[in-house]
Design a protein around this motif. Sequence first.
Motif, mmCIF file in Angstrom:
data_model
loop_
_atom_site.group_PDB
_atom_site.id
_atom_site.type_symbol
_atom_site.label_atom_id
_atom_site.label_comp_id
_atom_site.label_asym_id
_atom_site.label_seq_id
_atom_site.Cartn_x
_atom_site.Cartn_y
_atom_site.Cartn_z
ATOM 1 N N THR A 1 0.865 -1.112 0.063
ATOM 2 C CA THR A 1 -0.017 -0.088 -0.112
ATOM 3 C C THR A 1 0.984 1.139 -0.200
ATOM 4 O OG1 THR A 1 0.019 0.106 2.220
ATOM 5 C CG2 THR A 1 -1.683 -0.993 1.351
ATOM 6 N N PRO A 2 0.408 2.622 -0.493
ATOM 7 C CA PRO A 2 1.015 3.733 -0.438
ATOM 8 C C PRO A 2 1.660 3.873 0.688
ATOM 9 C CG PRO A 2 -0.906 3.848 -1.424
ATOM 10 C CD PRO A 2 -0.988 2.590 -1.072
ATOM 11 N N GLU A 3 0.926 3.504 2.096
ATOM 12 C CA GLU A 3 1.382 3.667 3.436
ATOM 13 C C GLU A 3 2.865 2.867 3.492
ATOM 14 O OE1 GLU A 3 -2.024 2.679 3.074
ATOM 15 O OE2 GLU A 3 -2.119 4.911 2.495
ATOM 16 N N GLU A 4 2.726 1.505 3.026
ATOM 17 C CA GLU A 4 3.682 0.974 3.185
ATOM 18 C C GLU A 4 5.102 1.378 2.486
ATOM 19 O OE1 GLU A 4 1.803 -3.583 4.145
ATOM 20 O OE2 GLU A 4 1.769 -2.830 2.067
ATOM 21 N N GLY B 1 5.555 4.397 2.059
ATOM 22 C CA GLY B 1 6.016 5.506 2.709
ATOM 23 C C GLY B 1 6.768 5.277 4.085
ATOM 24 N N ARG B 2 6.542 4.009 4.524
ATOM 25 C CA ARG B 2 7.117 3.581 5.813
ATOM 26 C C ARG B 2 8.280 2.746 5.331
ATOM 27 N NH1 ARG B 2 1.999 1.588 7.945
ATOM 28 N NH2 ARG B 2 2.689 -0.456 7.067
ATOM 29 N N GLY B 3 8.739 2.754 4.397
ATOM 30 C CA GLY B 3 9.901 1.954 3.614
ATOM 31 C C GLY B 3 9.901 0.355 3.657
ATOM 32 N N THR B 4 8.597 -0.092 4.015
ATOM 33 C CA THR B 4 8.591 -1.514 4.072
ATOM 34 C C THR B 4 8.051 -2.109 2.686
ATOM 35 O OG1 THR B 4 6.351 -1.570 4.997
ATOM 36 C CG2 THR B 4 8.026 -1.728 6.483
ATOM 37 N N ALA B 5 7.669 -1.253 1.807
ATOM 38 C CA ALA B 5 7.572 -1.874 0.111
ATOM 39 C C ALA B 5 7.878 -0.741 -0.576
ATOM 40 C CB ALA B 5 6.287 -1.967 0.569
ATOM 41 N N TRP B 6 8.166 -1.191 -1.828
ATOM 42 C CA TRP B 6 8.892 -0.001 -2.615
ATOM 43 C C TRP B 6 8.050 0.526 -3.678
ATOM 44 C CZ3 TRP B 6 13.875 1.574 -1.068
ATOM 45 C CH2 TRP B 6 14.248 0.573 0.028
ATOM 46 N N VAL B 7 7.055 -0.204 -4.382
ATOM 47 C CA VAL B 7 6.060 0.264 -5.284
ATOM 48 C C VAL B 7 4.841 0.251 -4.940
ATOM 49 C CG1 VAL B 7 5.455 -0.204 -7.620
ATOM 50 C CG2 VAL B 7 8.006 -0.695 -7.271
ATOM 51 N N SER B 8 4.359 1.105 -5.169
ATOM 52 C CA SER B 8 2.703 1.192 -4.445
ATOM 53 C C SER B 8 1.638 0.696 -5.579
ATOM 54 C CB SER B 8 2.360 2.676 -4.300
ATOM 55 O OG SER B 8 1.059 2.815 -4.701
ATOM 56 N N GLU B 9 0.911 -0.248 -4.608
ATOM 57 C CA GLU B 9 -0.306 -0.749 -5.216
ATOM 58 C C GLU B 9 -1.200 0.053 -6.110
ATOM 59 O OE1 GLU B 9 -4.031 -3.001 -3.287
ATOM 60 O OE2 GLU B 9 -3.155 -1.396 -2.162
ATOM 61 N N GLU B 10 -1.207 1.322 -5.570
ATOM 62 C CA GLU B 10 -2.069 2.236 -6.350
ATOM 63 C C GLU B 10 -1.378 2.392 -7.831
ATOM 64 O OE1 GLU B 10 -4.950 4.088 -5.640
ATOM 65 O OE2 GLU B 10 -4.925 2.702 -3.810
ATOM 66 N N ASP B 11 -0.244 2.735 -7.781
ATOM 67 C CA ASP B 11 0.535 2.907 -9.149
ATOM 68 C C ASP B 11 0.287 1.632 -9.992
ATOM 69 O OD1 ASP B 11 1.213 5.175 -7.932
ATOM 70 O OD2 ASP B 11 3.494 4.732 -7.871
ATOM 71 N N LEU B 12 0.473 0.658 -9.260
ATOM 72 C CA LEU B 12 0.232 -0.705 -10.315
ATOM 73 C C LEU B 12 -0.994 -0.632 -11.008
ATOM 74 C CD1 LEU B 12 2.007 -3.437 -7.745
ATOM 75 C CD2 LEU B 12 3.050 -2.131 -9.867
ATOM 76 N N TYR B 13 -2.005 -0.494 -10.137
ATOM 77 C CA TYR B 13 -3.538 -0.520 -10.702
ATOM 78 C C TYR B 13 -3.813 0.557 -11.438
ATOM 79 C CZ TYR B 13 -4.266 -5.308 -8.983
ATOM 80 O OH TYR B 13 -4.314 -6.475 -8.494
ATOM 81 N N GLU C 1 -1.648 -13.403 -3.147
ATOM 82 C CA GLU C 1 -1.633 -13.413 -1.904
ATOM 83 C C GLU C 1 -2.834 -13.029 -1.026
ATOM 84 O OE1 GLU C 1 2.125 -12.176 -0.231
ATOM 85 O OE2 GLU C 1 3.042 -14.082 -0.521
ATOM 86 N N GLY C 2 -3.749 -12.472 -1.951
ATOM 87 C CA GLY C 2 -5.105 -11.703 -1.522
ATOM 88 C C GLY C 2 -4.663 -10.455 -0.839
ATOM 89 N N ARG C 3 -3.707 -9.614 -1.412
ATOM 90 C CA ARG C 3 -3.403 -8.539 -0.562
ATOM 91 C C ARG C 3 -3.873 -7.182 -1.200
ATOM 92 N NH1 ARG C 3 2.153 -6.759 0.112
ATOM 93 N NH2 ARG C 3 2.994 -8.411 -1.370
ATOM 94 N N THR C 4 -4.449 -7.336 -2.285
ATOM 95 C CA THR C 4 -4.777 -6.017 -3.035
ATOM 96 C C THR C 4 -6.178 -5.628 -2.206
ATOM 97 O OG1 THR C 4 -5.656 -4.747 -4.740
ATOM 98 C CG2 THR C 4 -5.782 -7.139 -5.045
ATOM 99 N N ASN C 5 -6.321 -4.532 -2.028
ATOM 100 C CA ASN C 5 -7.515 -3.899 -1.195
ATOM 101 C C ASN C 5 -8.362 -3.225 -2.249
ATOM 102 O OD1 ASN C 5 -6.548 -4.952 1.435
ATOM 103 N ND2 ASN C 5 -5.236 -3.728 1.494
ATOM 104 N N LYS C 6 -8.068 -3.155 -3.443
ATOM 105 C CA LYS C 6 -9.038 -2.334 -4.297
ATOM 106 C C LYS C 6 -10.372 -2.866 -4.652
ATOM 107 C CE LYS C 6 -6.594 0.410 -6.736
ATOM 108 N NZ LYS C 6 -6.534 1.592 -6.038
ATOM 109 N N PRO C 7 -11.307 -2.239 -4.127
ATOM 110 C CA PRO C 7 -12.745 -2.793 -4.315
ATOM 111 C C PRO C 7 -13.201 -3.200 -5.685
ATOM 112 C CG PRO C 7 -12.595 -0.673 -3.172
ATOM 113 C CD PRO C 7 -11.359 -0.786 -3.686
ATOM 114 N N LYS C 8 -12.790 -2.262 -6.867
ATOM 115 C CA LYS C 8 -13.114 -2.741 -8.101
ATOM 116 C C LYS C 8 -12.627 -3.667 -8.751
ATOM 117 C CE LYS C 8 -15.371 1.304 -10.070
ATOM 118 N NZ LYS C 8 -15.376 2.194 -11.257
ATOM 119 N N VAL C 9 -11.277 -3.885 -8.122
ATOM 120 C CA VAL C 9 -10.207 -5.328 -8.574
ATOM 121 C C VAL C 9 -11.160 -6.442 -8.113
ATOM 122 C CG1 VAL C 9 -8.367 -6.049 -8.498
ATOM 123 C CG2 VAL C 9 -8.255 -3.728 -8.744
#
Lengths: 256, 623
Positions: free
Chosen positions: B284-287, B289-301, B334-342
């Motif tokens: 997620t963008p928050e992750e 931001g925190r540095g625990t992930a590098w590419v945001s799900e928002e961008d990918l979608y 992994e069922g990690r995406t939270n985007k409702p439309k997806v």
Amino acid sequence: MKIIVCLKQVPARDSVLRIDDAQAWVRETDLSFEINEPDTYALEEGLRLKEKHGGEVVVVCAGPARAASAIREALAKGADRGIHIEDEALARLDSFTTARALAAAIRAESFDLVLTGLQSDDLGFSQTGVILAELLGAPHATIIMEVQKMEGGIKVKRELEAGWFQYVEMPLPALLAIQSGINKVRYATLMGIKKAKTKELKRVTPAELGVDLKPRQIIRRVYAPQKSKQTQFLEGPPKEVAAKLLEKLKFEARVL
Amino acid sequence: MASRVLFAILIVASIWYFARTIYRRFHYKIQSIPAFPFDHPGARFWRVFLEVVLQSRVIRDRPVAGLLHALVLWGFFAFAWVSLRHMALGFRGLEAAEREESWYGLFAAAWAVAVLVGILGLTFRRFALRPKELGPLSPTSGLVSALIVLLMLTYLLGWRGFGVHTTAWRANWWVHTVSFFALLVVIPQSKHLHLALSPVAIFFRPWNTSSIRPLRAGDDDDLGIVRFTDLAPKDLLDIHACVECGRCTQVCPANLTGQSLNPKEVILQMQRGLMAGGAVISGTPEEVGRGTAWVSEEDLYQCLSCGACEEACPVGIEHVGSKILDLRRGLVSEGRTNKPKVGSLFTTMERTPHNPWGVSQETRRKFITAERFPIFDGSQEWLFWLGCGASYDPHGQEVARAMKRIFEAARVSWGVLEAETCCGEPGRRAGNEYLYLQVSEKLIEAFGQKKVKKLVTSDPHCARMFDVDYRQIPEFEGLGIRVEHHSELLARLLPSLALSPARESLTYHDPCYLARGRGITREPRSILESAGAEITEMPHHGKQTFCCGAGGAQLFIAEDVRGGEEKRVNHRRFEEVLATGAQTVAVACPYCPIMLKDAATHAGRDDIAILDIAEILARRLSG
Ligand code: SF4
Ligand code: SF4
């Protein structure tokens, strides 16, 4: 919370239905089957309650061999284990007898909550859930929109007519028939499918449960409704048409 | 003697340093498979020749900067021999030096001037003009430029400036040597490593854009790309080959319409994550931001999988199929995406009738019955695959009717399946491999039973699925089905059709998945021309086409509210349509008209006709 979710497998929504040779049900060959849609909301609600409060979700399905795929799907979506009461007769059994089979399997589990869909997409009796509650000796509520856990029980929101709601507090264990559309069901994932392979799916026969499947209700005949609507066009000058219409309403339709 | 020792130390030190940097970049634990593709090696070498040696892509998109860059590169080629001899002299000792009299010295001098022109021009562009696609100023670029200038100047001075063996000459020789080794040290640490990596990346780039790899057979842990350790060697190569030129972002329709997706940043973030020892790539963008992930799900979608970025990238990087879409796959598996439309798209497609709109099969059944489409039973030559577009969308159905008329006029033997599900395209592009495997399994079984040998479809997305994605499934590959987009079949049928062409001025919108995804740009145009059309091209056409906004499952998952003032992708494309002045825009995909129609209504220009190439052709059938 130990949550039991009852599932039924029904012909897929979009199927082309053909009446079987005995004229008593639809022909099952070349049909595809899936989880009864209302039950998917019950499953989702169960999974959400478990995620919130911890515990276990057990799916119970009374159905023929093919119904195992419905249980496997539920396991893939996150249920912990499954019980399959297997008998070919369960494909078209009445609500009471089905509820007896389910009750026999569920009784062996010390459950907190039993969830069912509101009705089945095939028979649509809306009876199995409430009869099951009675057989289990548990209180029940239907058309559930929301479930909240409270001290010593639950508080549920029921949908009434005309936009009215009712809030009911009830003790546990209890049975709830879940209204369709109250949550957004989750999608199946590759990881879920892979995990499901190692989950327990227990098969039991009605005989092992000590249940006699002798039906209480038999469907005598299934048939496509006859066309009963008739349309006639009356033509001519308005005056004549009015006279003809009046006559027909009086003598043919006998509404005047 | 001392000079030789010093020289040897310098050369060993810089090579050691070079190797160490390379090792740091590439020592990550990654997946050893899938292997590098090695089909059509001749064509691959030819591609490297065109794109690396001739700099075709570099020059195509940015003629001035591209030519300056080419001067530097070609100069480097010319200098290879000079440098080798320079090294040799270092070993032999400077005493052995002689005045350079050969023609080669003059030739190299001429190139030294060319390189100076090139590098100074590029430096001027980067540091004075500062185009925004290059991003913030990079000190390393300045350093590299300075070193190259130094190398060229010292060459020229050594050649004619100072007399051989004078002190000035010696000093100059050493400056040249040190600059050379310094370059060797700086290059692998900077984006200039593309020098070595891009030929390899270009060689191994897939033939069409946005290719998704199959999951590794029998490997239950392969869920798509989740962690940096899931990357394949080609991905690692891509990530380190980026020159940060920004061409990809400059052509990205999502980015151009004010969304946050930036393909260059996707690659660079992966590079940063890799170098920083990151674990999970996307979150997620928050992750992020925190540095625990590098590419945001928002961008990918936001990605349309249009492939414009891959087509533009001069160093052969694959942003889409093996990164953005594979990261989506990792999230979904992994069922990690939270985007409702997806999620809604997936749950709709999971259930019968298994199409992204959830429209009843009855609609299709009624349509093919009413239109008397022959049912395919294995005796006909072609299976006409309708796809969801032509099955359920009114305009798509119109195209299917046109196809029927053309088939009949050309006496093609054809039929349609009694029932179709979705081929799984939006599912797989949105990351749901499981869904795709489910629907494909049933379809492949049906194709086998019906003995399908040739399949034609008016949907380039379906064509792409069957011809590329499904071929990754051995059961499908075994059926030996030939797959064509209707433009290919229709173009071949032209000679056998009696046509009464009528002059009509129109423009043609290349669908991404046809032009870039399948490499077909000529056939639709020849069909239109045979019907009498005079085509006015839009600025973005052919392989440089601009997405209609529907691709990458966006037709179903795009968020309704888009960042502020900016236009939507389809609005922007429609402006290009309007600018041609044509009254008709021809398309060759069932999704483009949906998006363009929406844009036309938005612009109040419902008078613009949006027609498929098959409809235009069918109108010109004689009799
Ligand atoms: S595929 Fe298209 S939308 Fe996606 S990143 Fe590349 S250019 Fe942008
Ligand atoms: S990915 Fe390719 S096009 Fe994009 S910035 Fe890097 S080198 Fe340039």
